[in-house]
Design an enzyme around this catalytic site. Structure first.
Site, PDB file in Angstrom:
ATOM      1  N   LYS A 157       0.872  -1.174   0.000  1.00  0.00           N
ATOM      2  CA  LYS A 157       0.000   0.000   0.000  1.00  0.00           C
ATOM      3  C   LYS A 157       0.912   1.228   0.000  1.00  0.00           C
ATOM      4  CE  LYS A 157      -3.128   3.100   1.381  1.00  0.00           C
ATOM      5  NZ  LYS A 157      -2.138   4.186   1.644  1.00  0.00           N
ATOM      6  N   GLY A 212       3.789   4.333  10.701  1.00  0.00           N
ATOM      7  CA  GLY A 212       3.075   5.593  10.553  1.00  0.00           C
ATOM      8  C   GLY A 212       2.540   6.074  11.881  1.00  0.00           C
ATOM      9  N   SER A 213       1.385   6.715  11.825  1.00  0.00           N
ATOM     10  CA  SER A 213       0.863   7.370  13.020  1.00  0.00           C
ATOM     11  C   SER A 213       0.167   6.396  13.952  1.00  0.00           C
ATOM     12  CB  SER A 213      -0.143   8.450  12.617  1.00  0.00           C
ATOM     13  OG  SER A 213      -1.320   7.836  12.124  1.00  0.00           O
ATOM     14  N   ARG A 215      -2.714   6.881  15.331  1.00  0.00           N
ATOM     15  CA  ARG A 215      -4.129   6.784  14.988  1.00  0.00           C
ATOM     16  C   ARG A 215      -4.372   5.841  13.806  1.00  0.00           C
ATOM     17  NH1 ARG A 215      -8.132  11.899  13.823  1.00  0.00           N
ATOM     18  NH2 ARG A 215      -9.336  10.840  12.216  1.00  0.00           N
ATOM     19  N   GLY A 216      -3.611   6.054  12.738  1.00  0.00           N
ATOM     20  CA  GLY A 216      -3.794   5.209  11.557  1.00  0.00           C
ATOM     21  C   GLY A 216      -3.404   3.771  11.832  1.00  0.00           C
ATOM     22  N   GLY A 217      -2.310   3.598  12.551  1.00  0.00           N
ATOM     23  CA  GLY A 217      -1.833   2.248  12.845  1.00  0.00           C
ATOM     24  C   GLY A 217      -2.781   1.490  13.741  1.00  0.00           C
ATOM     25  N   GLU A 236       4.393  -0.018  13.621  1.00  0.00           N
ATOM     26  CA  GLU A 236       5.339   0.858  14.326  1.00  0.00           C
ATOM     27  C   GLU A 236       4.668   2.220  14.340  1.00  0.00           C
ATOM     28  OE1 GLU A 236       7.678   3.775  14.025  1.00  0.00           O
ATOM     29  OE2 GLU A 236       9.209   2.661  12.912  1.00  0.00           O
ATOM     30  N   CYS A 273      10.962   8.566  13.206  1.00  0.00           N
ATOM     31  CA  CYS A 273      10.277   7.935  14.342  1.00  0.00           C
ATOM     32  C   CYS A 273      11.210   7.811  15.529  1.00  0.00           C
ATOM     33  CB  CYS A 273       9.690   6.582  13.954  1.00  0.00           C
ATOM     34  SG  CYS A 273      10.706   5.639  12.849  1.00  0.00           S
ATOM     35  N   GLU A 360       4.245  12.054  21.076  1.00  0.00           N
ATOM     36  CA  GLU A 360       5.087  12.353  19.937  1.00  0.00           C
ATOM     37  C   GLU A 360       4.545  13.580  19.205  1.00  0.00           C
ATOM     38  OE1 GLU A 360       5.073   9.368  16.847  1.00  0.00           O
ATOM     39  OE2 GLU A 360       6.970  10.086  16.019  1.00  0.00           O
TER      40      GLU A 360
END
Lengths: 492, 492
Positions: A157, A212-213, A215-217, A236, A273, A360
């Site tokens: 993706k 990634g973030s 929230r998204g993760g 991660e 990160c 973060e």
């Protein structure tokens, strides 16, 4: 990633996604029987093709990500080195963990049959590319390399922040793998927010990895584990990467520490990160001022995308408004491109508001926290969430050091000594992971050779005749693998 | 477990549970620094104490579970052998996966720092005991043994089907560990349905393992992964353990196959997670009749509990009512204790109703499925869910065998050749796990020495001075561990 466009003109249509996953599932059946040494050759060929395409790919990356050409060239080198290191691991063969127990009528719990175990690929996996490393954590990055090494087809993706580079790199990967003789369907890059959701929910997908973030993760993790058949999800997500400077280190090397910290927190414009986002310094040491002076002298720079810039601005403004927080370099509300920004507070203010102050903030900002005593330092360390990294600057045997080390190894995946956490080397002993929310899977790494473990699972054969066993488990060890036989490690 | 009492008089009160988890968290801080060889001594002492208590414990187990004394004595031996095998693994030290990369200025992707990785315990873990192995998968069973070996305190949720044995064994475990010098709080047995829920949700608990029903295990899995900080959940849920008999094997060894199958499916009154619940036989081979004759001659026997008996009766009655299913031995609606019961159908009927017909039926029942062709056999194998085991009976090189093996290794965790899946030996190469729903974690095992991996996670030290490194990573290797150094395995 906060708000993404939910659908765009370049998105992979659902029927095309279905076809690609189907091709991946077909490829998985071929790959499970492929020889690791052959996969090594595919990865090496891919590395060579990417190196040869640097002049085409780096300018696209520079245009889409605003990262400098030098950095991007270095990152591409890291990416192709990584492919080569997995090739080495494949030729070594230890990763298969081949284990043989011969039948033993005298086994103390009762006669045991002949049992032979090895690892095998999971099947097609979904890889969600990151925005901040357009080569090393993107289309041909570490997750793709380790999944292909394991023998898993990859449905990649693409990250929406560098679509043209993703398409160009994806084409190189597909072409190189085909040229090298890999099965059709082994790799495809796909696009689109809804595509990413459909991917993790598809029953043919056997694992997923993500950088990634939070929230998204977490949203993708939740989808992965709530499937009828849950799958491993290696996310991660986020880390504030605290760094602690002891009084002795501050007394002896304040300038070095300040320079190192500012260099690390502003590297890649703070979009790593592993960016150190918290620096604990002795109160009254003057270290805060040195950091502010160095950071304040740094220029503004563009961020990866407008989406990331606006997210950074919002997080920074919120942090700057917390009670007891002062801005000592840069601006709390930058207009246009941000410059390195340093905030300052004390341990007591941090403890009063620790959840907000230890989040973060993805971009070139950091919070310097003054501590009055070693007890305060340890108390602050104990309120931190799980971390990818934690750093200690110490100058020899100080009483606080061992207590601090204990707290930080409990919370972190990598403990850095008198150095800085950015610049994650790709090696055998590297670990890039940590307790939640650093990663969703505390037991695995997304950097280094151990990353291959994420895409493998064991199978054991009981009393199977030699002619049906896969080569790693045949009695005469035709591939000359290191194996554990009747409990004893037998290197080759 | 379908319906449990949600609260009972012997339940651990919430405040007591809180105190015990707190003590576990304290113990975890001590354990992380404990020497594996010391933990080995604790496990060996515990094994000796349990062996010495056989005359006390086995009669309680026999009364509470209705399993025979011989079986229970054998199971206790298995349990104490297992503790000893983990002690051996602890002394060997490979399980720490100590890996050292020395600093290298010439590392091709750029100078690398000194990086040293090892595994460390996760922290306090919850272990949910099973009903069907009151020793080997219960209070002092494999999950407890592997978690303690890893250095994780254990909060043991006792199974309600053998409460007195759980309490007695729990007391032995606590006493033996204390006698051997293990830290206080390292182990506690707790009781109650709500206790089990509170346990998996407690933020101090870092992982959980479970052996039991699909329904109960999935419910706990869902709680574990929906926590604010998700934790690894190792659930072993259910498996129908298909066995396939090829035409040649049937022609050559029909009597042996029938006897072996009936012995395996009725062992422990069918209450094994590895019970073969499906047997595929060539149509017209007569194997079905032989199985029916042998099974029909077996006596009825009591089940582990009334709760399990009623669940079995219900599942069996439902299976017997599916279109095309005939009862060929035993009764579809047994009154009182059940006897081995065999149902029969054909592949075409099975395919028409595969979800219902391929579910685990926990107890002494199995379904014999006749196939008309090899193509039919493969089609049936492909509709199966994930399995702990899959069995092939073949007599030499038959065309169907390799295709079948490929399908079954994709779906199963252990492939058994010309044998039976019950009697899971505890060894280095054993694997007891498989694709969902066999387990929630396809990459781990709950039997064999690799089970320790579930309770460990990596940490990497970067440029740390030798005096702060834990012994496994110190340069001079004071514990004489096998390590991977600069990419090369160095056994001792």
């Amino acid at each position: 990633m906060r708000q993404q466009e939910r659908q765009g003109p370049g998105d992979t249509p659902p029927e095309e996604l279905d076809r690609l996953i189907g091709a991946g599932a077909e490829a998985a059946r071929v790959l499970v029987g492929s020889r690791p040494a052959d996969r090594a050759g595919w990865l090496e060929h891919l590395a060579a093709r990417l190196d040869a395409a640097a002049e085409q790919l780096v300018p696209i990356a520079a245009r889409e990500t605003h990262l400098g050409v030098d950095r991007l060239q270095g990152e591409l080198k890291r990416t192709t080195f990584q492919l080569g290191l997995f090739a080495e691991i494949l030729r070594d063969g230890s990763f298969l963990q081949a284990t043989i127990d011969h039948a033993d009528p005298a086994w103390p719990m009762g006669p045991r049959p002949d049992l032979r175990r090895m690892l095998r690929p999971l099947g097609p996996v979904a890889v969600y590319a990151a925005s901040n490393f357009p080569f090393a954590f993107s289309v041909a990055g570490g997750d793709t390399a380790s999944a292909l090494a394991a023998g898993c087809p990859v449905l990649l993706k693409a990250n929406p922040s560098h679509p043209e580079l993703s398409a160009a790199t994806g084409a190189k990967v597909s072409d190189a793998l085909a040229e090298a003789g890999a099965p059709e369907g082994i790799f495809a890059a796909v696009m689109g927010f809804e595509t990413g959701i459909a991917l993790v929910k598809d029953p043919r997908i056997r694992a997923a990895s993500f950088t990634g973030s939070l929230r998204g993760g977490r949203a993708l993790f939740d989808l992965a584990v709530s499937r009828p058949e849950p799958i491993p999800f290696y996310g991660e997500l986020g880390s504030v990467n605290p760094a602690f400077v002891t009084p002795d280190a501050c007394a002896q090397r304040a300038d070095d520490v300040a320079a190192g910290f500012v260099g690390s927190m502003s590297l890649g414009n703070g979009q790593f990160c592993t960016k150190p986002g918290l620096l604990f310094v002795p109160a009254g040491s003057g270290l805060e001022d040195r950091v502010a002076a160095l950071a304040g002298a740094r220029p503004a720079a563009p961020m990866l995308s407008e989406h990331i810039r606006s997210g950074y601005s919002e997080a920074l403004a919120q942090l700057a408004e917390r009670p007891g927080v002062r801005v000592i370099a840069g601006k709390a509300r930058p207009e246009g491109d941000p410059a390195p920004t340093v905030l300052a507070t004390t341990v007591s203010d941090l403890l009063a508001d620790s959840e907000a102050m230890t989040q973060e903030c993805f971009g070139p900002a950091a919070l310097v926290v003054s501590y009055g005593s070693e007890a305060e330092l340890l108390t602050a360390a104990r309120v931190l969430d799980g971390q990818l990294t934690a750093t200690i600057h110490s100058s020899g045997p100080e009483p606080v050091t061992s207590a601090l080390l204990e707290v930080l190894t409990e919370r972190g995946g990598r403990v850095v000594w008198n150095g800085w956490p950015t610049g994650v080397s790709v090696t055998y002993a590297q670990h890039h992971g940590g307790p939640y929310p650093a990663t969703t899977s505390v037991q695995t790494t997304s950097v280094g050779t151990a990353a291959i473990d994420r895409f493998l699972r064991p199978v054991t054969y009981q009393d199977a005749p030699d002619d049906v066993l896969p080569p790693p488990l045949k009695e005469d060890n035709p591939w000359h693998l290191p194996r554990r036989v009747d409990g004893m490690l037998q290197p080759v």
